[in-house]
Design a protein around this motif. Structure first.
Motif, PDB file in Angstrom:
ATOM      1  N   MET A   1     -20.822  59.628 118.521  1.00 43.75           N
ATOM      2  CA  MET A   1     -19.750  59.913 117.595  1.00 43.75           C
ATOM      3  C   MET A   1     -19.121  58.603 117.136  1.00 43.75           C
ATOM      4  SD  MET A   1     -17.775  63.197 118.921  1.00 43.75           S
ATOM      5  CE  MET A   1     -18.634  64.613 119.474  1.00 43.75           C
ATOM      6  N   ARG A   2     -18.611  58.606 115.918  1.00 44.94           N
ATOM      7  CA  ARG A   2     -18.027  57.399 115.342  1.00 44.94           C
ATOM      8  C   ARG A   2     -16.548  57.583 115.086  1.00 44.94           C
ATOM      9  NH1 ARG A   2     -22.501  56.850 110.764  1.00 44.94           N
ATOM     10  NH2 ARG A   2     -24.278  56.838 112.139  1.00 44.94           N
ATOM     11  N   HIS A   3     -15.846  56.480 115.156  1.00 43.88           N
ATOM     12  CA  HIS A   3     -14.418  56.466 114.839  1.00 43.88           C
ATOM     13  C   HIS A   3     -14.204  55.767 113.511  1.00 43.88           C
ATOM     14  CE1 HIS A   3     -12.908  57.910 118.670  1.00 43.88           C
ATOM     15  NE2 HIS A   3     -13.710  57.075 119.288  1.00 43.88           N
ATOM     16  N   CYS A   4     -13.125  56.092 112.847  1.00 43.98           N
ATOM     17  CA  CYS A   4     -12.741  55.399 111.621  1.00 43.98           C
ATOM     18  C   CYS A   4     -12.495  53.925 111.976  1.00 43.98           C
ATOM     19  CB  CYS A   4     -11.469  56.024 111.056  1.00 43.98           C
ATOM     20  SG  CYS A   4     -10.721  55.108 109.698  1.00 43.98           S
ATOM     21  N   PRO A   5     -13.078  52.991 111.248  1.00 47.42           N
ATOM     22  CA  PRO A   5     -12.895  51.578 111.576  1.00 47.42           C
ATOM     23  C   PRO A   5     -11.488  51.061 111.293  1.00 47.42           C
ATOM     24  CG  PRO A   5     -14.194  51.810 109.576  1.00 47.42           C
ATOM     25  CD  PRO A   5     -14.004  53.190 110.132  1.00 47.42           C
ATOM     26  N   LYS A   6     -10.733  51.759 110.476  1.00 46.88           N
ATOM     27  CA  LYS A   6      -9.382  51.298 110.136  1.00 46.88           C
ATOM     28  C   LYS A   6      -8.346  51.731 111.182  1.00 46.88           C
ATOM     29  CE  LYS A   6      -6.470  50.666 106.150  1.00 46.88           C
ATOM     30  NZ  LYS A   6      -6.619  49.243 105.913  1.00 46.88           N
ATOM     31  N   CYS A   7      -8.444  52.971 111.663  1.00 50.40           N
ATOM     32  CA  CYS A   7      -7.424  53.487 112.586  1.00 50.40           C
ATOM     33  C   CYS A   7      -7.969  53.828 113.968  1.00 50.40           C
ATOM     34  CB  CYS A   7      -6.759  54.719 111.990  1.00 50.40           C
ATOM     35  SG  CYS A   7      -7.844  56.166 111.880  1.00 50.40           S
ATOM     36  N   SER A   8      -9.240  53.607 114.209  1.00 48.44           N
ATOM     37  CA  SER A   8      -9.900  53.921 115.485  1.00 48.44           C
ATOM     38  C   SER A   8      -9.784  55.390 115.867  1.00 48.44           C
ATOM     39  CB  SER A   8      -9.340  53.046 116.605  1.00 48.44           C
ATOM     40  OG  SER A   8      -9.599  51.693 116.337  1.00 48.44           O
ATOM     41  N   GLY A   9      -9.680  56.264 114.866  1.00 46.20           N
ATOM     42  CA  GLY A   9      -9.644  57.695 115.123  1.00 46.20           C
ATOM     43  C   GLY A   9      -8.264  58.278 115.352  1.00 46.20           C
ATOM     44  N   HIS A  10      -7.206  57.479 115.230  1.00 38.37           N
ATOM     45  CA  HIS A  10      -5.856  57.990 115.474  1.00 38.37           C
ATOM     46  C   HIS A  10      -5.203  58.585 114.234  1.00 38.37           C
ATOM     47  CE1 HIS A  10      -5.749  56.506 119.537  1.00 38.37           C
ATOM     48  NE2 HIS A  10      -6.200  55.344 119.103  1.00 38.37           N
ATOM     49  N   ARG A  11      -5.803  58.339 113.056  1.00 38.83           N
ATOM     50  CA  ARG A  11      -5.330  58.849 111.772  1.00 38.83           C
ATOM     51  C   ARG A  11      -4.028  58.221 111.303  1.00 38.83           C
ATOM     52  NH1 ARG A  11      -6.741  65.082 110.701  1.00 38.83           N
ATOM     53  NH2 ARG A  11      -8.810  64.582 109.962  1.00 38.83           N
ATOM     54  N   GLN A  12      -3.485  57.268 112.020  1.00 36.54           N
ATOM     55  CA  GLN A  12      -2.294  56.545 111.576  1.00 36.54           C
ATOM     56  C   GLN A  12      -2.484  55.061 111.859  1.00 36.54           C
ATOM     57  OE1 GLN A  12       1.145  58.440 113.369  1.00 36.54           O
ATOM     58  NE2 GLN A  12       1.409  59.616 111.500  1.00 36.54           N
ATOM     59  N   ILE A  13      -1.865  54.238 111.001  1.00 39.77           N
ATOM     60  CA  ILE A  13      -1.917  52.785 111.155  1.00 39.77           C
ATOM     61  C   ILE A  13      -0.512  52.236 111.017  1.00 39.77           C
ATOM     62  CG2 ILE A  13      -4.293  52.560 110.335  1.00 39.77           C
ATOM     63  CD1 ILE A  13      -3.140  51.701 107.614  1.00 39.77           C
ATOM     64  N   ALA A  14      -0.309  51.002 111.466  1.00 40.52           N
ATOM     65  CA  ALA A  14       1.000  50.364 111.330  1.00 40.52           C
ATOM     66  C   ALA A  14       1.329  50.188 109.853  1.00 40.52           C
ATOM     67  CB  ALA A  14       1.007  49.016 112.041  1.00 40.52           C
ATOM     68  N   CYS A  15       2.565  50.412 109.509  1.00 46.52           N
ATOM     69  CA  CYS A  15       3.037  50.288 108.128  1.00 46.52           C
ATOM     70  C   CYS A  15       2.952  48.834 107.669  1.00 46.52           C
ATOM     71  CB  CYS A  15       4.479  50.779 108.055  1.00 46.52           C
ATOM     72  SG  CYS A  15       5.256  50.590 106.445  1.00 46.52           S
ATOM     73  N   ASP A  16       2.379  48.614 106.484  1.00 52.49           N
ATOM     74  CA  ASP A  16       2.274  47.262 105.933  1.00 52.49           C
ATOM     75  C   ASP A  16       3.625  46.713 105.478  1.00 52.49           C
ATOM     76  OD1 ASP A  16      -0.454  46.994 106.316  1.00 52.49           O
ATOM     77  OD2 ASP A  16      -0.951  47.765 104.324  1.00 52.49           O
ATOM     78  N   GLU A  17       4.501  47.579 105.016  1.00 49.56           N
ATOM     79  CA  GLU A  17       5.791  47.128 104.483  1.00 49.56           C
ATOM     80  C   GLU A  17       6.702  46.541 105.567  1.00 49.56           C
ATOM     81  OE1 GLU A  17       6.914  47.076 101.204  1.00 49.56           O
ATOM     82  OE2 GLU A  17       4.803  47.475 100.830  1.00 49.56           O
ATOM     83  N   CYS A  18       6.742  47.179 106.731  1.00 50.81           N
ATOM     84  CA  CYS A  18       7.645  46.714 107.800  1.00 50.81           C
ATOM     85  C   CYS A  18       6.873  46.151 108.992  1.00 50.81           C
ATOM     86  CB  CYS A  18       8.552  47.849 108.258  1.00 50.81           C
ATOM     87  SG  CYS A  18       7.683  49.228 109.047  1.00 50.81           S
ATOM     88  N   GLU A  19       5.547  46.081 108.855  1.00 51.00           N
ATOM     89  CA  GLU A  19       4.667  45.578 109.918  1.00 51.00           C
ATOM     90  C   GLU A  19       4.816  46.361 111.218  1.00 51.00           C
ATOM     91  OE1 GLU A  19       5.562  41.400 110.045  1.00 51.00           O
ATOM     92  OE2 GLU A  19       4.445  41.032 108.207  1.00 51.00           O
ATOM     93  N   GLY A  20       5.065  47.663 111.080  1.00 51.53           N
ATOM     94  CA  GLY A  20       5.153  48.547 112.235  1.00 51.53           C
ATOM     95  C   GLY A  20       6.501  48.584 112.929  1.00 51.53           C
ATOM     96  N   ALA A  21       7.493  47.848 112.409  1.00 50.34           N
ATOM     97  CA  ALA A  21       8.805  47.803 113.049  1.00 50.34           C
ATOM     98  C   ALA A  21       9.663  49.018 112.712  1.00 50.34           C
ATOM     99  CB  ALA A  21       9.550  46.531 112.649  1.00 50.34           C
TER     100      ALA A  21
END
Length: 78
Positions: A1-21
């Motif tokens: 099985m493969r994971h999404c390379p961008k989010c590793s299968g979590h379906r969410q990523i850190a926000c670019d605008e606030c850098e995850g803060a």
């Protein structure tokens, strides 16, 4: 099985605008530093992965029908 390379299968990523803060620094009226909740992520620091949370699911011509091994939103660790 493969994971999404961008989010590793979590379906969410850190926000670019606030850098995850979840908030951004702004200058107040007197020059002091103030913090405002990020409008892009709603203050959570996380946004939906654009690759696998799109309206049609996974993107890419060779991956469009592929079932990625991912957690559902209610099972997410975030």
């Amino acid at each position: 099985m493969r994971h999404c390379p961008k989010c590793s299968g979590h379906r969410q990523i850190a926000c670019d605008e606030c850098e995850g803060a979840g908030e951004k620094k702004t200058a107040g009226p007197g020059g002091e530093t103030q913090f405002q909740s990020c409008g892009e992520c709603g203050g959570s620091g996380w946004v939906d992965c654009p690759r696998c949370s799109g309206p049609d699911g996974p993107t890419g011509s060779d991956r469009a029908g592929e079932d990625l091994d991912q957690l559902r939103r209610e099972e997410s660790l975030f």
